[in-house]
Design an enzyme around this catalytic site. Structure first.
Site: not given
Length: 566
Positions: A282, A143, A175, A393
């Site tokens: 998403n 990430d 994130h 996520s």
């Protein structure tokens, strides 16, 4: 006007996502499989390209050096996919495509990053009471890095950055730290105040974290960096007992999973004995092509092996019974290969987890920071320890943490058995439909709880921990594909002979997915808004047509940051 021209006219003017805007056309248009990816066939105008070249077998030094006479140069090797990343001029592509030892050439594409109430909803708190906390299990977080948060730093056992520029493995975006907290946050920062009202603890609060940074301070990176990070996780598996990889990142699908470099890399990790958990995307609200959000799964979530996770919307309560499907969660089937995805769903809306208070997300969206006074009686106004974010996520690390708990309880589990247990024991009691209104637009979305929306159901960790069934060594838990009868719109599961679904009583299709989405053996129930009976409809041609033209921008992308419902 032909069908492709109609599709081009339907494209949105702009997309607020940090991904490449490219053309994707199946190889069938060209009469035979093509070694150049769709966007490279278009004729790129860049003076120098960065491309991933996959070879039929591991290339030797002479092959790697063969690009030099063509004006190219080697950047670095990608051993897991028998490939390498090269800088080269567009003129070199034609010569390379004629090399019989080269299997496929594609750009080094851009990728983006895609507990309190949520933890009880997954039944993780029951597992913690019995000592299942992920202790001793390594989870690789690929990430934007992990900051030295008090809830995490004692268990970050390895850190490395794969960004091209010289930078540390810390998280300047935010994130990765949030994802890491959902997997394994200890809750220390929300326990230190006397009389804490809420403790923000992760699913596997004693798991070890392997920090592999691939995204920069704006949440962007390249797929070659992701592949390199996956390779490092495989290399370090024995040293840190890495049994799980969390990938809350993704990009659009441009080719089938057998050629997609990201998909080939996750396949190697799975074969090495590592459970790979990937965000679905998403884009469940995207109706740009008349698909009602179907067919919006991103790569590498389209690979049949990996566990692909969609998002549920918690309603601010400990109970899971009032939770609803998040309308932003991407739906299957995966384009081109028509693989059934997602595999299951987990909490992913308004999730509170760890954050670096100085990160891009914390600064840019300060209104989503959780203040000290929000979880303790103390009126102090400070913030920066936790943040509330939404997206698949956030749902993905819920499942990655669950996998760590199962492996702690039984270290001998294979990735296929972990996947099968999580899917079979997932809660399947959904209503046929639900209505969700987007507060930002006022648009009400009808959600059909079908196979391509909820998968096998809602994550139930305690049920999975109490399941003892095993996938045989000669079988796999690969997600099946589907086929459609264009005259009736009937969709049917296609299972291989070595796939566990449908080949035994223990793992039968109706047992895994539930009778509300699989009827009469392999017949699949599909939401009534997208039962496309003929190939004349736009949505049908997008998902099932043989000559789909996305145009110059691809709407099926992973949008990260805080996309979702409040």
């Amino acid at each position: 006007m032909n069908r492709n021209s109609m599709l081009l006219r339907r494209l949105p003017a702009a997309l607020a996502v940090s991904v490449l805007l490219l053309i994707a056309m199946p190889a069938a248009i060209f009469g035979k499989p093509h070694k150049l990816s769709p966007e490279l066939r278009k004729g790129p105008k860049d003076k120098l390209l960065s491309v991933i070249v996959q070879y039929a077998a591991a290339p030797d030094e002479s092959e790697l050096n063969s690009v030099k006479p063509l004006g190219g140069g080697l950047k670095h090797k990608l051993k897991s996919i028998n490939g390498a990343v090269f800088h080269l001029p567009p003129a070199a592509l034609a010569a390379l495509s004629k090399n019989p030892r080269i299997r496929y050439i594609s750009p080094d594409r851009e990728v983006s990053g895609k507990l309190d109430f949520a933890t009880p909803a997954t039944t993780a708190q029951i597992a913690h009471k019995y000592g299942w906390t992920g202790s001793g299990v390594g989870v690789a977080i690929i990430d934007s890095g992990i900051s030295a948060h008090a809830d995490l730093k004692s268990r970050i056992v390895y850190s490395e950055s794969f960004l091209p520029e010289k930078s540390g493995a810390g998280d300047s975006y935010g994130h990765g730290t949030h994802v890491a907290g959902i997997v394994g946050g200890s809750g220390y920062s929300s326990e230190e105040g006397m009389g804490a009202l809420h403790t923000f603890r992760g699913i596997a609060p004693q798991a070890n974290l392997i920090n592999l940074r691939v995204l920069d301070g704006e949440g962007s990176g390249t797929e070659s960096s992701v592949i390199s990070a996956i390779e490092r996780a495989i290399e370090l598996k024995a040293k840190y007992n890495i049994r799980v990889i969390n990938l809350s990142v993704g990009r659009p699908i441009f080719e089938g999973y057998t050629l997609d470099p990201l998909c080939q890399a996750v396949e190697k990790a799975w074969e090495a004995g590592i459970v790979v958990v990937v965000a679905a995307g998403n884009n469940g609200r995207d109706n740009s092509f008349g698909t009602m959000g179907y067919g919006t799964i991103t790569s590498p979530a389209n690979h049949p092996n990996v566990i692909t996770v969609g998002a549920m919307r918690g309603m601010g309560t400990v109970s899971r019974h009032d939770d609803q499907m998040a309308s932003f969660s991407s739906k299957g089937p995966a384009v081109l290969d028509h693989v059934v995805k997602p595999d299951l769903v987990a909490p992913g809306n308004g999730i509170v987890s760890t954050i670096n208070g100085n990160s891009t997300l914390a600064t840019r969206y300060s209104g989503s920071l959780v203040r000290y006074r929000d979880y303790t009686p103390n009126p102090a106004p400070d913030a920066g320890r936790y943040m509330r974010l939404s997206g698949t996520s956030m749902a993905t690390p819920m499942v990655a943490g669950a996998a760590a708990l199962l492996i702690q309880k039984d270290p001998g589990l294979t990735p296929d058995t972990v996947k099968a247990r999580l899917m079979k024991t997932a809660t399947k009691s959904f209503p046929s439909t639900s209505l969700v209104t987007d507060p930002r637009t006022g648009v009400t979305h009808t959600i059909y709880h079908d196979l391509f929306t909820v998968g096998a159901g809602y994550l139930d960790i305690w049920a999975a921990l109490n399941n003892n069934e095993v996938v045989a060594s000669d079988q796999s838990a690969r997600s099946p594909a589907v086929t459609v009868d264009s005259s009736t719109g009937a969709v049917t599961l296609v299972n291989g002979t070595s796939v566990v679904w449908g080949t035994s009583v223990l793992w039968g299709t109706s047992v895994v997915w539930g009778t509300n989405v699989v009827l009469n053996g392999n017949s699949v129930v599909w939401g009534t808004s997208v039962l496309w009976g003929t190939s004349n409809t736009t949505g049908f041609s997008v998902l099932w047509g043989t000559s789909v033209l996305w145009g110059t921008s691809n709407p099926f992308t992973e949008s990260l940051s805080i996309q979702g419902e409040p």
